[in-house]
Design a protein around this motif. Sequence first.
Motif, PDB file in Angstrom:
ATOM      1  N   MET A 190      56.839  16.945 -22.666  1.00 35.10           N
ATOM      2  CA  MET A 190      57.869  16.462 -23.801  1.00 35.10           C
ATOM      3  C   MET A 190      57.323  15.128 -24.624  1.00 35.10           C
ATOM      4  SD  MET A 190      59.868  18.958 -24.349  1.00 35.10           S
ATOM      5  CE  MET A 190      59.816  20.341 -23.045  1.00 35.10           C
ATOM      6  N   ASP A 191      56.491  14.402 -23.698  1.00 41.25           N
ATOM      7  CA  ASP A 191      55.967  13.348 -24.573  1.00 41.25           C
ATOM      8  C   ASP A 191      54.775  13.712 -25.375  1.00 41.25           C
ATOM      9  OD1 ASP A 191      54.479  14.079 -22.445  1.00 41.25           O
ATOM     10  OD2 ASP A 191      53.419  11.994 -22.227  1.00 41.25           O
ATOM     11  N   GLU A 194      56.964  14.689 -28.500  1.00 41.31           N
ATOM     12  CA  GLU A 194      57.580  13.716 -29.340  1.00 41.31           C
ATOM     13  C   GLU A 194      56.674  12.944 -30.117  1.00 41.31           C
ATOM     14  OE1 GLU A 194      60.979  10.345 -28.003  1.00 41.31           O
ATOM     15  OE2 GLU A 194      59.993  11.636 -26.433  1.00 41.31           O
ATOM     16  N   GLU A 195      55.442  12.937 -29.653  1.00 44.90           N
ATOM     17  CA  GLU A 195      54.379  12.068 -30.325  1.00 44.90           C
ATOM     18  C   GLU A 195      53.871  12.619 -31.297  1.00 44.90           C
ATOM     19  OE1 GLU A 195      49.850   9.962 -29.143  1.00 44.90           O
ATOM     20  OE2 GLU A 195      50.922  10.864 -27.550  1.00 44.90           O
ATOM     21  N   LEU A 214      63.096  15.545 -34.917  1.00 48.25           N
ATOM     22  CA  LEU A 214      63.148  15.014 -33.764  1.00 48.25           C
ATOM     23  C   LEU A 214      64.411  13.899 -33.680  1.00 48.25           C
ATOM     24  CD1 LEU A 214      62.333  14.595 -30.696  1.00 48.25           C
ATOM     25  CD2 LEU A 214      60.653  13.063 -31.778  1.00 48.25           C
ATOM     26  N   LYS A 218      68.121  13.195 -31.679  1.00 49.94           N
ATOM     27  CA  LYS A 218      68.191  12.107 -30.949  1.00 49.94           C
ATOM     28  C   LYS A 218      69.668  11.363 -31.415  1.00 49.94           C
ATOM     29  CE  LYS A 218      63.809  10.872 -29.232  1.00 49.94           C
ATOM     30  NZ  LYS A 218      62.892   9.765 -28.941  1.00 49.94           N
ATOM     31  N   SER A 285      64.663   9.792 -24.488  1.00 53.01           N
ATOM     32  CA  SER A 285      63.616  10.338 -24.720  1.00 53.01           C
ATOM     33  C   SER A 285      63.850  11.888 -24.976  1.00 53.01           C
ATOM     34  CB  SER A 285      62.556  10.142 -23.559  1.00 53.01           C
ATOM     35  OG  SER A 285      62.880  10.804 -22.381  1.00 53.01           O
ATOM     36  N   LEU A 286      62.979  12.478 -25.657  1.00 48.47           N
ATOM     37  CA  LEU A 286      62.887  13.962 -25.667  1.00 48.47           C
ATOM     38  C   LEU A 286      63.080  14.489 -24.466  1.00 48.47           C
ATOM     39  CD1 LEU A 286      62.845  16.427 -27.390  1.00 48.47           C
ATOM     40  CD2 LEU A 286      60.520  16.577 -27.210  1.00 48.47           C
TER      41      LEU A 286
END
Length: 299
Positions: A190-191, A194-195, A214, A218, A285-286
């Motif tokens: 997921m990072d 997200e990036e 995104l 959140k 975080s995602l």
Amino acid sequence: MTLSIQQVTKKYLDFVAVEKLSFTINKGEIFGLIGQNGAGKTTTFRMILDLQETTSGTITWKGKHINSINRDILGYLPEERGIFPKMTVEDQLYFFGELHGKNKNELRPEVETWIKRFELEDKRRSKAETLSKGNQQKVQLIASFIHQPEFLILDEPFSGLDPVNTDLLKGAILSLKDKGTTILFSSHQMDHVEELCDHLCLLKRGVSLFTGSLIDLKKQYGKIKLTIRTEIPKEELEKLEGVNSVQVDRNQYILTLKNESYAQSIFDFITNGTYIEKFSLDYLSLDEIFKDKVARVHV
């Protein structure tokens, strides 16, 4: 918009792999399709590529039905890797480019650019079977976009790559985006999503739990992740009003709050007029949101 998926369903006898799925992707956007194994991601990719028919619903590219477009505008990196083991790196890239209607003169600048960028110059005449797994993956990735497609699908592109090669791949994806390539990809990491992604679709058992930006995802949770560094013991922090949980992360605490409105009273309690080394309130975080969504929502 370039790609439009509207109310798409895919059934196999009594099993529903994808149900009433809808999302759109704009030109030059990186869009993430995320979900657990069996969520319907690969089935969705195959329907977009017209490798499988939809049971119902429509998929269009720039307003045209997906089965009527020129296939050469598409690029695809499948999760199941497959390159020719006896063919050299260089020949492999030319071969895949020519499959999409390009000639060697057109392909040569792209082949040279990407071989150099992916640090494969000393491997260009090596057979694929002699390469490391990471280098094989780099070759297949280049092969998926060597013909400069307008639309690129990447299914788990980061799987098995070390951090250095992962960064090379991220750089390549962003470079393609800057040139106007529309990219749809899935990843369990997921990072990376997200990036790279501004918009995404979260699937569970073929049903979309969320589709959109995104930041909007959140904001559904609010800023409820509070990271602090304090001498106050964990047991005392757990008793504070508005605190759902407290985790120890090396030399700091991570508190999950009921909502962000409790942050001020916690700050006042912890500081009490004194210096505090760290107090940081942020969105989840995602990865944290994904785990919560999948665990809580029943479809």
